[in-house]
Design an enzyme around this catalytic site. Structure first.
Site, short mmCIF file in Angstrom:
data_model
loop_
_atom_site.label_atom_id
_atom_site.label_comp_id
_atom_site.label_asym_id
_atom_site.label_seq_id
_atom_site.Cartn_x
_atom_site.Cartn_y
_atom_site.Cartn_z
N GLN A 53 37.47 43.70 18.38
CA GLN A 53 36.14 43.91 17.55
C GLN A 53 35.35 42.59 17.31
O GLN A 53 35.94 41.91 16.31
CB GLN A 53 36.84 44.33 16.18
CG GLN A 53 35.94 44.55 15.13
CD GLN A 53 35.44 46.10 15.03
OE1 GLN A 53 35.84 46.99 15.63
NE2 GLN A 53 34.16 46.02 14.63
N PHE A 54 34.36 42.09 18.03
CA PHE A 54 33.66 41.11 17.82
C PHE A 54 33.01 40.94 16.46
O PHE A 54 33.01 39.85 15.98
CB PHE A 54 32.68 40.80 18.95
CG PHE A 54 31.65 41.54 18.81
CD1 PHE A 54 30.30 40.77 18.28
CD2 PHE A 54 31.15 42.95 19.15
CE1 PHE A 54 29.18 41.55 17.85
CE2 PHE A 54 30.19 43.42 19.00
CZ PHE A 54 29.11 42.96 18.60
N THR A 55 32.70 41.84 15.84
CA THR A 55 31.93 41.87 14.46
C THR A 55 32.87 41.12 13.48
O THR A 55 32.39 40.83 12.63
CB THR A 55 31.60 43.35 13.83
OG1 THR A 55 32.67 43.99 13.80
CG2 THR A 55 30.64 44.03 14.91
#
Length: 155
Positions: free
Chosen positions: A78-80
């Site tokens: 989850q890069f966010t």
């Protein structure tokens, strides 16, 4: 590196209408990998994750670890989680690891958990995913490598 850990009674991930992974009791973990992360940082984060004692014992105290309850892991990239929302209203992802670095690091984290004997389910790196979970408690823990292993970070 950031892990958002949720204690769950069940969790699943679906990609393009097809279920990719499902667990029962365990941890649903969103994993954010930053451009400065290393395997040494990943090892310390995995150790902290697997050692968390957040399942209830016979006295109702959060005293048991994942292994104590036979728990499973659903690990989702989850890069966010690497967003910087300190300026303006549109988050910046400038510190998120590039895919060519972060995908192998995500795989390394998943493999490390498997090698330690845990059942690990995953999504697909970079895919659009739908996650469904039943947070038990609710119980959610934020692990940030800057807190877990500050000496390993370049300042």
């Amino acid at each position: 590196m950031r892990f958002l850990v949720q204690r769950v009674t069940r969790a699943s991930v679906t990609i393009e209408g097809e279920e990719k992974g499902r667990i029962g009791t365990g941890f649903f973990v969103l994993i954010g990998i930053e451009d400065v992360d290393t395997r040494e940082i990943a090892d310390k984060m995995v150790s902290k994750l697997l050692g968390l004692r957040i399942f209830e014992d016979e006295n109702g105290k959060s005293n048991l670890a994942l292994a104590d309850v036979g728990g499973e892991l659903l690990l989702i990239s989850q890069f966010t989680l690497c967003a910087d929302a300190s300026h303006g209203n549109r988050p910046s992802y400038i510190h998120a690891g590039r895919p060519e670095m972060s995908e192998p690091m995500y795989d390394y984290i998943c493999d490390s958990c498997r090698q330690q004997g845990y059942t690990v389910q995953t999504g697909i790196f970079g895919a659009e995913m739908k996650c469904d979970l039943l947070n038990d408690g609710p119980f959610t823990i934020w692990l940030d490598s800057r807190d877990i292993c500050p000496k390993l970070h370049i300042q």
